[in-house]
Design an enzyme around this catalytic site. Sequence first.
Site, PDB file in Angstrom:
ATOM      1  CB  CYS A   1      -7.939  -1.290  -1.723  1.00 30.25           C
ATOM      2  SG  CYS A   1      -9.464  -2.274  -1.686  1.00 30.25           S
TER       3      CYS A   1
ATOM      4  CB  CYS B   1     -11.911  -1.560   5.547  1.00 33.05           C
ATOM      5  SG  CYS B   1     -12.628  -0.740   4.155  1.00 33.05           S
TER       6      CYS B   1
ATOM      7  CG  ASP C   1     -12.210  -5.451   4.630  1.00 36.93           C
ATOM      8  OD1 ASP C   1     -11.282  -4.629   4.647  1.00 36.93           O
ATOM      9  OD2 ASP C   1     -12.732  -5.837   3.566  1.00 36.93           O
ATOM     10  CB  SER C   2     -16.052  -3.101   2.870  1.00 35.34           C
ATOM     11  OG  SER C   2     -14.987  -3.466   2.021  1.00 35.34           O
TER      12      SER C   2
ATOM     13  CD  GLU D   1     -16.057  -8.858  -1.414  1.00 33.39           C
ATOM     14  OE1 GLU D   1     -16.931  -9.708  -1.196  1.00 33.39           O
ATOM     15  OE2 GLU D   1     -15.150  -8.614  -0.597  1.00 33.39           O
TER      16      GLU D   1
ATOM     17  CG  HIS E   1     -11.194  -6.201  -1.660  1.00 27.76           C
ATOM     18  ND1 HIS E   1     -11.589  -5.373  -0.629  1.00 27.76           N
ATOM     19  CD2 HIS E   1     -12.172  -7.131  -1.799  1.00 27.76           C
ATOM     20  CE1 HIS E   1     -12.758  -5.786  -0.168  1.00 27.76           C
ATOM     21  NE2 HIS E   1     -13.132  -6.843  -0.853  1.00 27.76           N
TER      22      HIS E   1
HETATM   23  N1  DGL Z   1     -11.197  -3.205   1.066  1.00 29.34           N
HETATM   24  C1  DGL Z   1     -11.527  -1.908   1.380  1.00 29.34           C
HETATM   25  C2  DGL Z   1     -10.336  -0.993   1.513  1.00 29.34           C
HETATM   26  O1  DGL Z   1      -9.329  -1.410   2.020  1.00 29.34           O
HETATM   27  C3  DGL Z   1     -12.648  -1.231   0.625  1.00 29.34           C
HETATM   28  C4  DGL Z   1     -13.238  -1.896  -0.555  1.00 29.34           C
HETATM   29  C5  DGL Z   1     -14.639  -1.374  -0.788  1.00 29.34           C
HETATM   30  O2  DGL Z   1     -15.503  -1.777  -0.029  1.00 29.34           O
HETATM   31  O3  DGL Z   1     -14.824  -0.541  -1.684  1.00 29.34           O
HETATM   32  O4  DGL Z   1     -10.402   0.151   1.173  1.00 29.34           O
END
Ligand code: DGL
Length: 267
Positions: free
Chosen positions: A183, A74, A11-12, A152, A185
């Site tokens: 996403c 991600c 993941d990012s 984050e 997050h």
């Molecule tokens: N959490 C990631 C996603 O599912 C990307 C968030 C990011 O790094 O901008 O898209």
Amino acid sequence: MVRSCSIGVLDSGLGGVSVLKSLVKLMPNEDIIYVGDTKNIPYGGRTKEEIRKFALRIVEFLILNKCKMIVVACNTASIAALDYLKGHCNIPIVGIIDAGVEIVLDGGYKEVSVLCTPFTAKSGDHKRKINNKNKKIKVNVIGCELLCPMIEKGWETIENRDDILDEYMSHVSKTSEALLLACTHYPFIKEEIRKKFSGEIIVPSDECVREVYRTLRENSLLNENKKKGNVEFYVTGDVNSFKDKAEKFLKQKNLEVYKVNLTDIKK
Ligand code: DGL
């Protein structure tokens, strides 16, 4: 590759922990290596080339650590890099986009909204994939530039968080029956989102993990060991910031979190 090897999760940053939670729930006996690229987050405002470069470094690290398969948790990286990564590794690799698309298609909805990063929104992937199978479903996609960085940083520490979320939610059409959190997050603030949307909230992580299970089974790679698996986390940025938030989300203490400098990896 042997059954006792680990599953790699990419993941990012922190977001993929929402997928990891589903993974541990469905396959508690699997060992997992999680990488969060917190130094390079957010991916959502980056180019396809940048995301591919970062994702490939993570995949190389996971392969070096003998992973038997990789989950691109991600959404943004799945769109930018899944096919590219498949061309660079000889172990099974799954992304998360199709899981969300399948839930929408199975739900019988007439109209859905999708909350995601700007990169994901611009790609048009969700709309295209849903409408390829069912043209009648109306799909509204809302790119949310600030949500991932706010999560984050620590959602509760952002004073005007409610106003910012309100602004994004004001773009969700009133006639949407479901809202796909595209996403990783966003499940971290699912309860906040729920206060602003009365329809179904779709989180694709369980469905993505079922695909991981099917893939392992088809490749005879399911771990047959019954003992609880080990989970190791690696981040490219600050260890403590990640550890605090991941422990809070998972309601678990003493996570094993290490710093990794992916540019230093030598084959
Ligand atoms: N959490 C990631 C996603 O599912 C990307 C968030 C990011 O790094 O901008 O898209």
